[in-house]
Structures are given as structure tokens and as C-alpha cells.
Design a protein around this motif. Structure first.
Motif, PDB file in Angstrom:
ATOM      1  N   LEU A 198       0.823  -1.202   0.000  1.00 50.30           N
ATOM      2  CA  LEU A 198       0.000   0.000   0.000  1.00 50.30           C
ATOM      3  C   LEU A 198       0.859   1.255   0.000  1.00 50.30           C
ATOM      4  N   LYS A 199       1.943   1.235   0.781  1.00 47.16           N
ATOM      5  CA  LYS A 199       2.844   2.387   0.817  1.00 47.16           C
ATOM      6  C   LYS A 199       3.464   2.637  -0.549  1.00 47.16           C
ATOM      7  N   ILE A 200       3.887   1.590  -1.216  1.00 48.65           N
ATOM      8  CA  ILE A 200       4.495   1.737  -2.540  1.00 48.65           C
ATOM      9  C   ILE A 200       3.469   2.251  -3.541  1.00 48.65           C
ATOM     10  N   LEU A 230       0.766   4.068  -2.887  1.00 46.94           N
ATOM     11  CA  LEU A 230       0.492   5.467  -2.591  1.00 46.94           C
ATOM     12  C   LEU A 230       1.647   6.375  -3.005  1.00 46.94           C
ATOM     13  N   LEU A 231       2.871   5.919  -2.817  1.00 45.44           N
ATOM     14  CA  LEU A 231       4.030   6.695  -3.251  1.00 45.44           C
ATOM     15  C   LEU A 231       4.029   6.856  -4.757  1.00 45.44           C
ATOM     16  N   PHE A 232       3.739   5.778  -5.480  1.00 52.05           N
ATOM     17  CA  PHE A 232       3.680   5.842  -6.938  1.00 52.05           C
ATOM     18  C   PHE A 232       2.576   6.810  -7.384  1.00 52.05           C
ATOM     19  N   ALA A 233       1.413   6.757  -6.754  1.00 51.06           N
ATOM     20  CA  ALA A 233       0.324   7.668  -7.102  1.00 51.06           C
ATOM     21  C   ALA A 233       0.711   9.115  -6.822  1.00 51.06           C
ATOM     22  N   PHE A 234       1.377   9.369  -5.711  1.00 51.38           N
ATOM     23  CA  PHE A 234       1.810  10.723  -5.377  1.00 51.38           C
ATOM     24  C   PHE A 234       2.815  11.244  -6.401  1.00 51.38           C
ATOM     25  N   VAL A 235       3.773  10.420  -6.786  1.00 52.45           N
ATOM     26  CA  VAL A 235       4.777  10.831  -7.774  1.00 52.45           C
ATOM     27  C   VAL A 235       4.108  11.121  -9.110  1.00 52.45           C
ATOM     28  N   MET A 236       3.169  10.291  -9.522  1.00 49.86           N
ATOM     29  CA  MET A 236       2.486  10.521 -10.792  1.00 49.86           C
ATOM     30  C   MET A 236       1.667  11.813 -10.759  1.00 49.86           C
ATOM     31  N   LEU A 237       1.049  12.124  -9.630  1.00 46.74           N
ATOM     32  CA  LEU A 237       0.309  13.371  -9.518  1.00 46.74           C
ATOM     33  C   LEU A 237       1.248  14.573  -9.515  1.00 46.74           C
ATOM     34  N   ALA A 238       2.414  14.431  -8.932  1.00 49.15           N
ATOM     35  CA  ALA A 238       3.364  15.539  -8.871  1.00 49.15           C
ATOM     36  C   ALA A 238       4.003  15.808 -10.223  1.00 49.15           C
TER      37      ALA A 238
END
Length: 114
Positions: free
Chosen positions: A3-5, A7-15
Motif C-alpha cells: 500500500l505504501k508503494i 500510494l508513493l507511486f500515485a503521489f509521484v504521478m500526480l506531482a
């Protein structure tokens, strides 16, 4: 952990996504004279934001770096010298360190050719 990975991937893609219009926006000149609105549709030009074009080039360069970086595809796309590109391929991306540095420079927008 998964889940952490995710969410991190989703955050990077949004950024990383661009906030500019990725398509040409047609604008017309409008003038108001004595309460009458005049438009010049026959002489309208399609204006494209330079930031949108740069963001498109950066996105393509990131994708090339990620998927074909070992073959220096991002370097060919951004116009790096041929000799350096061949050396990049023969040394496996300057022993992977150069590949990581190229990725950081592309992400920050400081890579020559962007």
C-alpha cells in the motif's frame, strides 16, 4: 508495504503531471469600439503555450528514459552528441550512475535540450 508503494507511486504521478493545456487553444482578437464588439475570426491564430510544449517534451523524455534508457533513447530524443550517446550505450549508461543523473536532470527540467 504494498500500500505504501502504491500510494508513493500515485503521489509521484500526480506531482509529475503537467497543469498546462496539452492541446492548442484557439483564441480570437476581440475589440470593443463605441459599444460594438468586433471580432477577427478570419485572422485568428492558434496560440500554443511554450510551457505546454516543454512539458510534452519532458514527459516523452521521461518515458524514453524509463523504458529505453539503456539504449540512450532519451539522449537521442533530446539531441545529445552522437559520440556521447554511443559511449552511454557501450558503458551501460555510464555504469548506471549516468542513467540516474540523466533521470534527475530530466525530472527537474535542467537537462540540456529540454
Amino acid at each position: 508495504m504494498r500500500l505504501k508503494i502504491t500510494l508513493l507511486f500515485a503521489f509521484v504521478m500526480l506531482a509529475v503531471t503537467n497543469t498546462y493545456a496539452g492541446f492548442p487553444v484557439q483564441r480570437t482578437a476581440v475589440a470593443a469600439v463605441n459599444g460594438v464588439t468586433l471580432t477577427e475570426d478570419d485572422q485568428a491564430e492558434v496560440l500554443t503555450s511554450p510551457a505546454a510544449v516543454e512539458a510534452d517534451r519532458q514527459l516523452i523524455a521521461i518515458l524514453l528514459w524509463l523504458f529505453l534508457g539503456g539504449f540512450a533513447a532519451h539522449r537521442w530524443y533530446l539531441g545529445s552528441p552522437i559520440g556521447w550517446n554511443i559511449l552511454f550505450i557501450l558503458t551501460a549508461g555510464f555504469f548506471i550512475v549516468g542513467w540516474v543523473i540523466d533521470g534527475i536532470e530530466i525530472l527537474t527540467g535542467s537537462y540540456p535540450g529540454l
